[in-house]
Structure formats: C-alpha cells, structure tokens
Write a protein that holds these residues in place. Structure first.
Motif, short mmCIF file in Angstrom:
data_model
loop_
_atom_site.label_atom_id
_atom_site.label_comp_id
_atom_site.label_asym_id
_atom_site.label_seq_id
_atom_site.Cartn_x
_atom_site.Cartn_y
_atom_site.Cartn_z
N LEU A 194 0.97 -1.22 -0.05
CA LEU A 194 -0.03 0.02 -0.07
C LEU A 194 0.80 1.16 0.08
O LEU A 194 1.88 1.20 0.70
CB LEU A 194 -0.99 -0.15 1.32
CG LEU A 194 -1.70 1.01 1.47
CD1 LEU A 194 -3.05 0.63 2.21
CD2 LEU A 194 -1.35 2.19 2.44
N GLU A 216 -2.12 4.27 -4.00
CA GLU A 216 -2.37 2.89 -4.70
C GLU A 216 -2.37 1.64 -3.48
O GLU A 216 -1.37 1.84 -2.85
CB GLU A 216 -1.38 2.81 -5.67
CG GLU A 216 -1.82 1.71 -6.89
CD GLU A 216 -0.73 1.71 -8.08
OE1 GLU A 216 -0.97 1.22 -9.16
OE2 GLU A 216 0.36 2.35 -7.89
N GLY A 233 -6.16 2.39 -7.80
CA GLY A 233 -5.86 3.74 -7.47
C GLY A 233 -4.50 3.90 -8.32
O GLY A 233 -4.25 3.04 -9.27
N LEU A 250 -5.30 7.97 -1.66
CA LEU A 250 -6.15 7.33 -0.88
C LEU A 250 -6.77 8.31 0.18
O LEU A 250 -6.20 9.08 0.69
CB LEU A 250 -5.55 6.14 -0.18
CG LEU A 250 -4.92 5.07 -1.21
CD1 LEU A 250 -4.40 4.11 -0.25
CD2 LEU A 250 -5.96 4.60 -2.27
N GLU A 272 -8.56 1.02 3.88
CA GLU A 272 -7.72 0.18 3.09
C GLU A 272 -6.77 -0.68 3.90
O GLU A 272 -6.35 -1.63 3.41
CB GLU A 272 -6.95 1.29 2.32
CG GLU A 272 -7.82 2.18 1.24
CD GLU A 272 -8.50 3.18 1.88
OE1 GLU A 272 -9.41 3.85 0.97
OE2 GLU A 272 -8.29 3.53 3.17
#
Length: 218
Positions: free
Chosen positions: A69, A73, A87, A95, A160
C-alpha cells in the motif's frame, strides 16, 4: 606596516586551495540535492509504504490478502504475475485516509525540485544568496516530509489498511503488516534534507571569505 611578499604568496595559495575545495563540496552538494529530488519522486509514487508480512496460512478459512500500500495505490497479489492495483498517481487522487500525507509529500517534492531549479541562479546571483535560498527550501522539504512520516502511522486505522492488514490494525499499529522500503526511504529523506540544508548554510556563510576581493567586486 608592509607585508612581506612571501606571506602574500602563501595567503593566496591557501585561498586558492580553499576555493577549490569549496567548489568541490558545492558540486557534491548539488549532486546530492538532485539525488534527493529523485528520491522524493520515488517516495511519492511507489505503493510500498506498507506491506503484508510473511504470515503462513493454516488452511482454515480464506487466506489473508498479500500486497502493498502507498499514498495513491493499493496493490494485492493475484494469480497473475502482475499484482492487482487500485488507484494510482494518474488519477491525482490519493487514498482518502492519506490525503494529508500526500499533500505534505507533494509540498516537500515541490520545495526540493525548486531548489534544484535554483541551481541555475548561480550564473545570475551571488553564490551565498543561492545557497541560502536552497537551504531554506530544503528545510521546508524536510519539515513537510517529517510531518508526513509522523502523520502516516496515525492514519493506519482506515478501510484500506483493514482490508489489507486485518482488523487488528489501528493508529501506530500496522496489524499483520509492516513498514516497507518507501516509508523508510522517506525517513532517510528527512535526514538527507537536514544535512543538505546545513551544508548549504555553511557554504553560504563562508562564501564571501572564500572568494578573493576582486571577485567580490565583480
């Protein structure tokens, strides 16, 4: 009181060698500044700030996801050789949980690349002025990057991060994940910015003493 010619020649010799060494240090500083700017680009675009650890699945239930991560993205490993990424920098939308971190890294990136462009001012301005401008820009870059590195762990409690690292994730607690090389590179960038800014201030303060009097007037 007259000064002997031998002392004058010796003083000029020391001054010439001092100027040469200062120019060599200045060139090294400029090269390191350019390298720092490239590192900033890598830190911003790479989705490797956080990644899953080497956890073994016991065969009961669904295997936990594996991936990395970044600020823009999330990439999860799949059956294909290329990971499945969501992303990206092309959308210019970080994010949601890392928007403030991305803005700080972006400001840091702008400051350090501005300092690189300011190297062209050596042909038009005094070297001491250019060094001071670059030093303040590098201090700004380091300060923003340091804030980004501090805010990033505080933003781990996000959807996420939970999807990638499990429900045990929280602020300053990565859960099943660990920090990866991009985040470590950002921390090293803070130290790099501090060293470069300090060196620029030293070169600026000593520049007038390094140049001969006729060069100062010209």
């Amino acid at each position: 009181m007259s000064v002997s010619p031998a002392l004058v020649d010796l003083s000029r010799l020391y001054q010439t060698e001092f100027v040469r060494s200062a120019r060599a240090v200045g060139v090294l500083w400029a090269v390191c500044t350019l390298c720092f700017a490239i590192i900033q680009v890598v830190v911003l675009v790479q989705p490797s700030w956080i990644g899953t650890g080497d956890t073994r699945h016991q065969g009961v239930g669904r295997a936990p996801p594996s991936g990395t991560l970044g600020l823009f993205e999330v990439c999860v490993e799949s059956d294909w050789p290329v990971p499945d990424c969501r992303g990206g920098l092309s959308s210019l939308s970080p994010l949601p949980s890392f928007q403030s971190v991305a803005v700080l890294v972006g400001v840091s990136l702008w400051a350090v690349w501005t300092s690189v462009l300011c190297l062209c001012l050596f042909r038009f301005c005094s070297a001491a002025t250019v060094y001071k401008i670059c030093a303040w820009l590098q201090l700004t870059a380091g300060f923003c990057l340091a804030l980004a590195c501090l805010l990033f762990p505080d933003s781990w409690e996000s959807p996420e991060m939970r999807a990638l690292c499990g429900d045990s994730v929280g602020s300053f607690s990565p859960g099943n994940c660990s920090v990866h090389w991009a985040y470590i590179l950002a921390i090293l960038g803070v130290l790099d910015a501090g060293i470069l800014a300090t060196l620029a201030f030293v070169l600026a303060n000593r520049q007038d003493a390094l140049l001969p009097p006729d060069a100062k007037d010209g």
